[in-house]
Design an enzyme around this catalytic site. Structure first.
Site, PDB file in Angstrom:
ATOM      1  CG  HIS A   1      -6.152   6.407   0.350  1.00 17.64           C
ATOM      2  ND1 HIS A   1      -5.866   7.452   1.169  1.00 17.64           N
ATOM      3  CD2 HIS A   1      -5.240   5.445   0.636  1.00 17.64           C
ATOM      4  CE1 HIS A   1      -4.830   7.154   1.937  1.00 17.64           C
ATOM      5  NE2 HIS A   1      -4.427   5.940   1.628  1.00 17.64           N
TER       6      HIS A   1
ATOM      7  CG  HIS B   1      -1.777   1.179   1.423  1.00 16.12           C
ATOM      8  ND1 HIS B   1      -3.137   1.164   1.204  1.00 16.12           N
ATOM      9  CD2 HIS B   1      -1.490   2.448   1.824  1.00 16.12           C
ATOM     10  CE1 HIS B   1      -3.641   2.366   1.451  1.00 16.12           C
ATOM     11  NE2 HIS B   1      -2.652   3.171   1.840  1.00 16.12           N
ATOM     12  CD  GLU B   2       1.758   3.528   3.741  1.00 17.43           C
ATOM     13  OE1 GLU B   2       2.000   4.612   3.182  1.00 17.43           O
ATOM     14  OE2 GLU B   2       0.732   3.348   4.425  1.00 17.43           O
TER      15      GLU B   2
ATOM     16  CG  HIS C   1       0.302   6.017  -0.675  1.00 18.02           C
ATOM     17  ND1 HIS C   1      -0.837   6.442  -1.310  1.00 18.02           N
ATOM     18  CD2 HIS C   1      -0.097   5.609   0.562  1.00 18.02           C
ATOM     19  CE1 HIS C   1      -1.885   6.289  -0.503  1.00 18.02           C
ATOM     20  NE2 HIS C   1      -1.458   5.770   0.631  1.00 18.02           N
TER      21      HIS C   1
HETATM   22 ZN   LIG Z   1      -2.648   5.240   2.263  1.00 23.41          ZN
END
Ligand SMILES: [Zn+2]
EC number: 3.4.24.-
Length: 339
Positions: free
Chosen positions: A182, A172-173, A176
């Site tokens: 998101h 997830h990170e 980014h």
């Molecule tokens: Zn996030």
């Protein structure tokens, strides 16, 4: 050493930007301005760009500056190399480093090898990299997209506190860092989910804003709203104390009481991978090409070919797991795992 931009040209020194905290994202001041955020409002209101989005309209190809160029060591390759270095003293535990690097490798596998993560800590061949930290106070946090164009610093932060060391959070990170935001902040999310603001702790209300079109020219990637996205928040995020006690979700599927469950898989969804490949199409090509192999669910949705019969449901109709050859394949996979 000069910062190198996407086209490989040294950039003129820029004023050192201030990083602005936005939930688990950091935006530079320049990114926030590009996003049309009123800089007088601190903390910045949550105006994420979702993984749905790939373009700004203000200025030509502004979004290109958010994308990793792949030539941060001056080399040209047929794949995108994302360099990272361990901040001195960070994640000294070899087990932690292994979990992190193997989680990165999952992304590489998902996109067929067109994006690869390079530990540049020893060789130090790259002049811009992701700085892996382990600050337990900061938590799980990453910068949004490539910052090499914005920053005179040689690296950008990806902080993984010890509680963040699972492949879901790590990926997830990292998404980014690669330019994703998101999923529930997509401009069209209200067609798919209901946000129950009365159940949301007021501290976090702004995290449930959608990105609007102000200051942006959204490029629709023609990707379906993805409940399986690794970039989607959990339905029980940011509850008020009352909502916690009553076990009331903050997000439900549109017109229902069904909580938007956090994906139980620990990896990118197929659509995450497709969108990532599209974001870096110069390296990854198109689905069906050399890197991104695709199969089709019975309901017409697409999924990654190498996920067929892998025991994890990718198709809503489960058709990726019920093919006639799955039983045979699964037998061998299970057998192999025992060895
Ligand atoms: Zn996030």
């Amino acid at each position: 050493m000069p910062v190198v931009g996407p086209i490989g040209e040294p950039l003129a020194p820029m004023q050192l930007p201030t990083n602005w905290m936005l939930n688990d994202l950091l935006w530079t001041k320049e990114q926030a301005i590009l996003a049309g955020i009123n800089m007088k409002n601190v903390p910045i209101q949550a105006k994420y760009v979702s993984s749905f989005v790939s373009g700004f309209g203000r200025g030509a190809n502004n979004i290109e500056t958010w994308r990793w160029p792949g030539n941060t060591d001056g080399q040209t390759r047929p794949y995108l190399a994302i360099p990272y270095r361990w901040l001195s003293g960070a994640h000294q535990d070899a087990g932690a480093r292994q979990i992190i690097s193997e989680s990165f490798d999952l992304i590489t596998a998902d996109v067929g090898g067109c994006i690869r993560f390079v530990d540049d800590s020893e060789v130090q061949a790259h002049n811009y990299w992701i700085r892996l930290q382990d600050d337990d106070i900061i938590g799980c946090r990453a910068t949004a997209g490539y910052h090499g164009m914005f920053s005179t610093k040689p690296s950008q932060e990806l902080n993984l506190a010890h509680r963040c060391l699972d492949s879901s959070t790590i990926n997830h990170e990292m998404l980014h860092s690669l330019g994703f935001f998101h999923e529930q902040s997509r401009p069209d999310r209200d067609q798919y989910i209901d946000i129950h603001f009365e159940r949301i702790n007021s501290t976090y209300t702004s995290q449930f804003d959608t990105m609007d079109s102000k200051g942006f020219d959204w490029l629709n990637m023609s990707s379906p709203y993805d409940f399986k996205s690794i970039m989607h928040y959990d339905a029980f995020s940011a509850q008020t104390n009352e909502a916690i006690s009553a076990k009331l979700p903050t997000m439900t599927k549109k017109g229902t009481d069904v909580p938007v469950a956090h994906p139980d898989n620990m990896r990118l969804s197929s659509n995450d991978a497709f969108q990532l490949a599209k974001m870096y199409e110069n390296f990854c090509g198109k689905p069906g090409g050399n890197y991104i192999k695709v199969r089709t669910c019975d309901d017409g949705a697409r999924y990654l070919k190498n996920r067929v019969c892998d025991g994890i449901k990718d198709c809503d109709d489960n058709s990726d797991e019920t093919l006639s050859f799955c039983s045979t394949l699964c037998y061998f996979l299970r057998f192999r795992k025992r060895l």
